[in-house]
Structure formats: C-alpha cells, structure tokens
Write a protein that holds these residues in place. Structure first.
Motif, PDB file in Angstrom:
ATOM      1  N   PRO A 276      24.291  47.900   8.815  1.00 54.59           N
ATOM      2  CA  PRO A 276      24.209  49.263   8.085  1.00 54.59           C
ATOM      3  C   PRO A 276      23.284  49.483   6.982  1.00 54.59           C
ATOM      4  CG  PRO A 276      26.060  48.019   7.245  1.00 54.59           C
ATOM      5  CD  PRO A 276      25.523  47.055   8.369  1.00 54.59           C
ATOM      6  N   SER A 280      25.781  52.731   2.733  1.00 53.75           N
ATOM      7  CA  SER A 280      26.508  53.324   3.887  1.00 53.75           C
ATOM      8  C   SER A 280      27.644  52.653   4.480  1.00 53.75           C
ATOM      9  CB  SER A 280      25.505  53.703   5.022  1.00 53.75           C
ATOM     10  OG  SER A 280      25.388  52.493   5.750  1.00 53.75           O
ATOM     11  N   PHE A 281      28.229  51.680   3.499  1.00 54.31           N
ATOM     12  CA  PHE A 281      29.043  50.867   4.099  1.00 54.31           C
ATOM     13  C   PHE A 281      30.211  50.330   2.795  1.00 54.31           C
ATOM     14  CE2 PHE A 281      25.988  48.049   3.184  1.00 54.31           C
ATOM     15  CZ  PHE A 281      26.270  46.840   2.595  1.00 54.31           C
ATOM     16  N   ASP A 282      31.442  50.052   3.270  1.00 51.31           N
ATOM     17  CA  ASP A 282      32.201  49.538   2.346  1.00 51.31           C
ATOM     18  C   ASP A 282      32.207  48.034   2.334  1.00 51.31           C
ATOM     19  OD1 ASP A 282      33.347  51.854   1.330  1.00 51.31           O
ATOM     20  OD2 ASP A 282      34.861  51.776   2.771  1.00 51.31           O
ATOM     21  N   ILE A 296      31.608  51.289   8.075  1.00 53.90           N
ATOM     22  CA  ILE A 296      30.361  51.845   7.932  1.00 53.90           C
ATOM     23  C   ILE A 296      30.478  53.469   8.308  1.00 53.90           C
ATOM     24  CG2 ILE A 296      29.338  49.733   8.355  1.00 53.90           C
ATOM     25  CD1 ILE A 296      28.167  51.529  10.835  1.00 53.90           C
ATOM     26  N   ASP A 297      29.625  54.178   7.585  1.00 49.86           N
ATOM     27  CA  ASP A 297      29.196  55.613   7.966  1.00 49.86           C
ATOM     28  C   ASP A 297      28.412  55.773   9.157  1.00 49.86           C
ATOM     29  OD1 ASP A 297      28.505  58.178   8.015  1.00 49.86           O
ATOM     30  OD2 ASP A 297      28.885  58.649   5.993  1.00 49.86           O
ATOM     31  N   PHE A 298      28.929  56.008  10.197  1.00 51.77           N
ATOM     32  CA  PHE A 298      28.552  55.934  11.442  1.00 51.77           C
ATOM     33  C   PHE A 298      27.528  57.112  11.428  1.00 51.77           C
ATOM     34  CE2 PHE A 298      31.779  53.157  12.767  1.00 51.77           C
ATOM     35  CZ  PHE A 298      31.030  52.069  13.419  1.00 51.77           C
ATOM     36  N   GLU A 299      27.642  58.431  11.102  1.00 50.68           N
ATOM     37  CA  GLU A 299      27.039  59.483  11.099  1.00 50.68           C
ATOM     38  C   GLU A 299      25.612  59.252  10.079  1.00 50.68           C
ATOM     39  OE1 GLU A 299      27.010  64.374  10.030  1.00 50.68           O
ATOM     40  OE2 GLU A 299      28.925  63.000   9.935  1.00 50.68           O
ATOM     41  N   GLU A 300      25.714  58.551   8.956  1.00 52.86           N
ATOM     42  CA  GLU A 300      24.672  58.427   8.321  1.00 52.86           C
ATOM     43  C   GLU A 300      23.764  57.289   8.877  1.00 52.86           C
ATOM     44  OE1 GLU A 300      23.660  57.020   3.614  1.00 52.86           O
ATOM     45  OE2 GLU A 300      25.344  57.232   4.322  1.00 52.86           O
ATOM     46  N   ASN A 301      24.341  56.106   9.338  1.00 54.47           N
ATOM     47  CA  ASN A 301      23.499  55.364  10.113  1.00 54.47           C
ATOM     48  C   ASN A 301      22.988  55.466  11.540  1.00 54.47           C
ATOM     49  OD1 ASN A 301      23.834  52.373   8.685  1.00 54.47           O
ATOM     50  ND2 ASN A 301      25.797  53.402   8.207  1.00 54.47           N
TER      51      ASN A 301
END
Length: 330
Positions: A276, A280-282, A296-301
């Motif tokens: 990521p 965009s991730f924890d 992770i934020d899949f849309e952003e990645n």
C-alpha cells in the motif's frame, strides 16, 4: 579470355568469398549462442518436473502494455512453505520500451476468490499464479497477462552471470538474522548469494517495507548491469539458466522482444511503486488463525495503481506526489 570476362570472373569469385565468410560467421555465432545456452542449462542443472501445467486464464495485452506477475519463491523450513516470498507486477510499455514495477506487500489482508480473507501471499499456495492473478484483479482492479516465477536457488547464479563483479550497495547496518550470513555495514559489492541475503533480510525497524525497498533497488541495479556489453553477450547463457530456474508462460518471442526493448532503452531507469501507498493503511493487526496483517484502503490504492501504470501519466508529477514512487536510474 577478354578483359570483360576476367572482370566478371573476379566479381563472382569475390561474391563467393564474401558468402563463404558470411556463412562461417553465421555458423560461428550460432555455435557460440548454442554453446552459451547449453552452458547456462548445465549451470542450472536438470529442469524440475511439474506434474501439470499451470492454468493461467489471462486476457491478451492491449495497447502495447504488458503486465507480468513476478513471483519469487522457495520452500524453506520454519517459513511460509509454498507461499510467494516476494510479489511484484512488472509493467512493460512496448511503445516507449519503459519498465515500471509495483511491489505488493505480502501481508495485505485480501479477499481470495473462493477462499475468503487471507494474507496476499496465501493466494499462491492455495491456487498458484492463476489465483494470485484473480486476487489482484478482485482487490486492485487490474489485469495480469503473464507470470514469471523465479526459484531463489537460481537467483544468485543468474546475478553472478549478469554482474560477475557484483552489485554495489550501501548497507546501512549489520544484517545477519534469518539470512544465513553476515553482511557488515558500508559500501561494498555483493555477489549473487550476498545480494539474495540483502534483499531478503527483514529483521529491522522497517520489516517487510525495508525488504521491498531493497528488492526494488537490486532490480534497478541489475537492469543497469544487464545493459552492459558483457551481459548482452551472456544473454544466451542466462536464457539457458532461466529454462530451469524461471517458470513462466511468456513465449520466447515476447521475452526476446521485451529484452531487446529494455537493452535498446538502457538509459532509462525503472520507475517503482509500493502497495500500500503511505497513509492508506493501518499498522499491522493480528487476525486469529491468520497472524499479523495490513488493513488497507483498497479504493485509494487501486486508483494510485491505475494512475501509476497509465501511459498518459506524468512520471515526474507522480514521483513528487507519492513518496512510494521512485525512479532509480543508477
């Protein structure tokens, strides 16, 4: 015999001499190439048998842009046996002859089609390259066209053929845990075995993130070395070794086309990206039965990945906007 006939005879004789020399040259070059190919096969040893061919239901490349799934794997005790140890996407543009790479962190928590939620690197053990392709498509929204799986047993030998004098790196601190060797800090040239240890080390403050950075660094420097005259002459030997160490569905024609394109564009470096992306991730979370994972934020990645691979994107702009994108032309 008149003068005109003598001239004609001399011309014919010259033509035959030239044709003979050309024939001998072609024969010599062909023998050299074949001999080097066989030498590479000999260095690699016997090609391992596969029970069956991998199914890879990939679409045909479009617009001259090829996505290749790059898998590095082995089966070691006390490790994730059968899982992909490294995972990259190589993106080659046949028009610009440029190469981009995307490193995908193996601990990303993903939906694996037909198997529920797991770490990204579990897809390989559950269904081979085809399931990895499906998982990338499902979670990140891009198609993969080919795959190439490199056995780490062969990586050091292939590095030594590409760069017989080693690859120069600046080691920031002592590395030893988990790599069966000790690498001291400082600028030095690493041979194939040492370079493998360098790119696989992950017991530092950056963990897998640091390892991904070192993988991208090594790949960029190997690409530069591969453009040298020595490596070009060693190409048949490398192809012979790849026959045993690299399992791929790339046909020889496509491989040669990509190789020629990269060599002709040797001044260009490799633009690289990590998923990521930052922010965009924890931090890693522990999932029962799975272990520590990256949420992770899949849309952003997914959007960042599409922007990075787009042939219309401005490389300098994307490099400035995203600290995870690097251009290495060393």
């Amino acid at each position: 015999m008149n003068r005109s006939e003598r001239r004609t005879r001399k011309k014919k004789k010259k033509i035959w001499v030239i044709l003979l020399l050309l024939f001998l040259l072609i024969g010599g070059v062909s023998y050299f190439l074949f001999d080097q190919f066989k030498a590479g096969q000999s260095l690699a040893g016997e090609k391992p048998d596969k029970d069956e061919e991998d199914i890879f239901n990939a679409p045909e490349p479009q617009y001259g842009e090829i996505n290749i799934l790059l898998l590095g794997s082995d089966a070691r005790p006390n490790d994730d046996e059968g899982r992909s140890d490294s995972l990259m996407i190589g993106h080659y543009n046949q028009k610009t002859k440029e190469l981009k790479t995307v490193s995908i962190m193996r601990d990303i928590y993903v939906d694996i089609p037909g198997h529920g939620k797991h770490k990204m690197n579990a897809a390989y053990s559950l269904g081979g390259p085809e399931l990895v392709r499906q998982t990338i498509k499902e979670n990140l929204g891009i198609d993969i066209h080919y795959f190439a799986e490199v056995n780490f047993d062969g990586f050091p030998k292939m590095v030594d053929v590409i760069a017989p004098d080693g690859i120069e790196v600046d080691i920031p601190y002592k590395m030893s845990h988990g790599i069966n060797m000790t690498l001291e800090p400082g600028v030095q040239r690493l041979n194939g075995d040492e370079l493998l240890g360098y790119v696989r080390f992950r017991h530092d403050s950056k963990s897998d993130f640091g390892r991904v950075e070192r993988q991208q660094e090594a790949l960029a420097k190997l690409k530069t070395e591969a453009s040298s005259l020595h490596s070009i002459l060693s190409l048949p030997k490398l192809l012979g070794m790849a026959d045993s160490y690299v399992h791929t569905n790339l046909d020889k024609k496509t491989m040669i086309s990509i190789g020629k394109g990269l060599l002709s564009n040797k001044e260009s470096g490799i633009e690289s990206m990590r998923l990521p992306i930052d922010g965009s991730f924890d931090e890693k979370q522990r999932i029962p039965g799975v272990g520590q994972v990256l949420m992770i934020d899949f849309e952003e990645n997914s959007q960042a990945l599409k922007d990075f691979l787009s042939s219309d994107s401005d490389n300098s702009t994307s490099t400035n906007k995203n600290t995870d994108v690097n251009t290495d032309s060393e």
